[in-house]
Design a protein around this motif. Structure first.
Motif, PDB file in Angstrom:
ATOM      1  N   VAL A   5       0.838  -1.201   0.000  1.00  0.00           N
ATOM      2  CA  VAL A   5       0.000   0.000   0.000  1.00  0.00           C
ATOM      3  C   VAL A   5       0.872   1.250   0.000  1.00  0.00           C
ATOM      4  CG1 VAL A   5      -1.748   1.283   1.295  1.00  0.00           C
ATOM      5  CG2 VAL A   5      -1.913  -1.193   1.117  1.00  0.00           C
ATOM      6  N   ALA A   6       1.960   1.215   0.752  1.00  0.00           N
ATOM      7  CA  ALA A   6       2.879   2.352   0.769  1.00  0.00           C
ATOM      8  C   ALA A   6       3.501   2.567  -0.602  1.00  0.00           C
ATOM      9  CB  ALA A   6       3.965   2.131   1.819  1.00  0.00           C
ATOM     10  N   ALA A   7       3.865   1.485  -1.283  1.00  0.00           N
ATOM     11  CA  ALA A   7       4.434   1.615  -2.627  1.00  0.00           C
ATOM     12  C   ALA A   7       3.432   2.211  -3.608  1.00  0.00           C
ATOM     13  CB  ALA A   7       4.906   0.249  -3.116  1.00  0.00           C
ATOM     14  N   VAL A   8       2.185   1.817  -3.500  1.00  0.00           N
ATOM     15  CA  VAL A   8       1.147   2.377  -4.372  1.00  0.00           C
ATOM     16  C   VAL A   8       0.957   3.868  -4.089  1.00  0.00           C
ATOM     17  CG1 VAL A   8      -1.332   2.316  -4.877  1.00  0.00           C
ATOM     18  CG2 VAL A   8      -0.033   0.191  -4.725  1.00  0.00           C
ATOM     19  N   SER A  29       0.905  15.955  -3.330  1.00  0.00           N
ATOM     20  CA  SER A  29       1.861  14.854  -3.449  1.00  0.00           C
ATOM     21  C   SER A  29       2.659  14.678  -2.158  1.00  0.00           C
ATOM     22  CB  SER A  29       2.806  15.085  -4.621  1.00  0.00           C
ATOM     23  OG  SER A  29       3.575  16.252  -4.413  1.00  0.00           O
ATOM     24  N   THR A  30       2.905  15.767  -1.447  1.00  0.00           N
ATOM     25  CA  THR A  30       3.638  15.667  -0.182  1.00  0.00           C
ATOM     26  C   THR A  30       2.824  14.925   0.872  1.00  0.00           C
ATOM     27  OG1 THR A  30       4.727  17.756  -0.682  1.00  0.00           O
ATOM     28  CG2 THR A  30       4.841  16.981   1.586  1.00  0.00           C
ATOM     29  N   ASN A  31       1.537  15.220   0.962  1.00  0.00           N
ATOM     30  CA  ASN A  31       0.691  14.533   1.942  1.00  0.00           C
ATOM     31  C   ASN A  31       0.549  13.053   1.621  1.00  0.00           C
ATOM     32  OD1 ASN A  31       0.323  16.845   3.397  1.00  0.00           O
ATOM     33  ND2 ASN A  31      -1.657  17.324   2.493  1.00  0.00           N
ATOM     34  N   VAL A  32       0.406  12.723   0.348  1.00  0.00           N
ATOM     35  CA  VAL A  32       0.315  11.311  -0.037  1.00  0.00           C
ATOM     36  C   VAL A  32       1.626  10.600   0.273  1.00  0.00           C
ATOM     37  CG1 VAL A  32      -0.012   9.744  -1.993  1.00  0.00           C
ATOM     38  CG2 VAL A  32      -1.433  11.774  -1.791  1.00  0.00           C
ATOM     39  N   MET A  33       2.760  11.273   0.044  1.00  0.00           N
ATOM     40  CA  MET A  33       4.056  10.684   0.353  1.00  0.00           C
ATOM     41  C   MET A  33       4.211  10.467   1.857  1.00  0.00           C
ATOM     42  SD  MET A  33       7.870  12.094  -0.429  1.00  0.00           S
ATOM     43  CE  MET A  33       7.615  13.487   0.632  1.00  0.00           C
ATOM     44  N   LEU A  34       3.745  11.406   2.662  1.00  0.00           N
ATOM     45  CA  LEU A  34       3.843  11.244   4.114  1.00  0.00           C
ATOM     46  C   LEU A  34       2.968  10.105   4.620  1.00  0.00           C
ATOM     47  CD1 LEU A  34       3.964  14.962   5.271  1.00  0.00           C
ATOM     48  CD2 LEU A  34       5.812  13.286   5.293  1.00  0.00           C
ATOM     49  N   ILE A  35       1.805   9.910   4.025  1.00  0.00           N
ATOM     50  CA  ILE A  35       0.964   8.765   4.394  1.00  0.00           C
ATOM     51  C   ILE A  35       1.675   7.467   4.014  1.00  0.00           C
ATOM     52  CG2 ILE A  35      -1.212   7.593   3.892  1.00  0.00           C
ATOM     53  CD1 ILE A  35      -2.476  10.352   3.567  1.00  0.00           C
ATOM     54  N   GLY A  36       2.314   7.454   2.848  1.00  0.00           N
ATOM     55  CA  GLY A  36       3.078   6.286   2.428  1.00  0.00           C
ATOM     56  C   GLY A  36       4.227   5.985   3.362  1.00  0.00           C
ATOM     57  N   THR A  38       4.355   6.761   6.521  1.00  0.00           N
ATOM     58  CA  THR A  38       3.764   6.255   7.761  1.00  0.00           C
ATOM     59  C   THR A  38       3.433   4.774   7.635  1.00  0.00           C
ATOM     60  OG1 THR A  38       2.826   8.427   8.219  1.00  0.00           O
ATOM     61  CG2 THR A  38       1.884   6.570   9.413  1.00  0.00           C
ATOM     62  N   LEU A  39       2.829   4.392   6.509  1.00  0.00           N
ATOM     63  CA  LEU A  39       2.511   2.980   6.299  1.00  0.00           C
ATOM     64  C   LEU A  39       3.769   2.129   6.186  1.00  0.00           C
ATOM     65  CD1 LEU A  39      -0.473   3.239   3.816  1.00  0.00           C
ATOM     66  CD2 LEU A  39      -0.535   2.613   6.226  1.00  0.00           C
ATOM     67  N   LEU A  40       4.794   2.675   5.562  1.00  0.00           N
ATOM     68  CA  LEU A  40       6.058   1.942   5.458  1.00  0.00           C
ATOM     69  C   LEU A  40       6.701   1.755   6.826  1.00  0.00           C
ATOM     70  CD1 LEU A  40       7.945   0.633   3.411  1.00  0.00           C
ATOM     71  CD2 LEU A  40       9.138   2.824   3.254  1.00  0.00           C
ATOM     72  N   ALA A  41       6.631   2.769   7.669  1.00  0.00           N
ATOM     73  CA  ALA A  41       7.171   2.654   9.026  1.00  0.00           C
ATOM     74  C   ALA A  41       6.391   1.620   9.834  1.00  0.00           C
ATOM     75  CB  ALA A  41       7.130   4.005   9.724  1.00  0.00           C
ATOM     76  N   LEU A  42       5.071   1.582   9.675  1.00  0.00           N
ATOM     77  CA  LEU A  42       4.271   0.574  10.369  1.00  0.00           C
ATOM     78  C   LEU A  42       4.611  -0.823   9.863  1.00  0.00           C
ATOM     79  CD1 LEU A  42       0.796   2.326  10.503  1.00  0.00           C
ATOM     80  CD2 LEU A  42       2.319   1.847  12.424  1.00  0.00           C
ATOM     81  N   HIS A  43       4.864  -0.946   8.570  1.00  0.00           N
ATOM     82  CA  HIS A  43       5.235  -2.245   8.003  1.00  0.00           C
ATOM     83  C   HIS A  43       6.576  -2.720   8.564  1.00  0.00           C
ATOM     84  CE1 HIS A  43       5.773  -5.441   5.117  1.00  0.00           C
ATOM     85  NE2 HIS A  43       6.946  -4.927   4.791  1.00  0.00           N
ATOM     86  N   VAL A  44       7.542  -1.825   8.640  1.00  0.00           N
ATOM     87  CA  VAL A  44       8.858  -2.189   9.171  1.00  0.00           C
ATOM     88  C   VAL A  44       8.765  -2.527  10.654  1.00  0.00           C
ATOM     89  CG1 VAL A  44      11.160  -1.262   9.641  1.00  0.00           C
ATOM     90  CG2 VAL A  44      10.109  -0.909   7.412  1.00  0.00           C
ATOM     91  N   ALA A  45       7.848  -1.862  11.367  1.00  0.00           N
ATOM     92  CA  ALA A  45       7.669  -2.130  12.792  1.00  0.00           C
ATOM     93  C   ALA A  45       6.957  -3.453  13.044  1.00  0.00           C
ATOM     94  CB  ALA A  45       6.903  -0.992  13.441  1.00  0.00           C
TER      95      ALA A  45
END
Length: 56
Positions: A5-8, A29-36, A38-45
């Motif tokens: 989802v973060a990659a998308v 685009s900045t807000n969408v990147m920040l949401i991505g 956040t999701l990437l950080a949750l995935h790594v966690a």
């Protein structure tokens, strides 16, 4: 799953930025990147990985 989802979301942020699409203040685009990110950080966690430990 959250990593996909973060990659998308990163791809959508890239398209918004590359095509210079004017959007409203919430969907930039900045807000969408920040949401991505956040999701990437949750995935790594480990959140949403599907693995659960069972205690005996």
């Amino acid at each position: 799953m959250l990593g996909i989802v973060a990659a998308v979301l990163f791809f959508f942020a890239f398209l918004i930025n590359a095509a210079d699409i004017s959007t409203n203040d919430v969907f930039t685009s900045t807000n969408v990147m920040l949401i991505g990110l956040t999701l990437l950080a949750l995935h790594v966690a480990g959140v949403g990985s599907g693995w659960s430990t069972r205690r005996r």
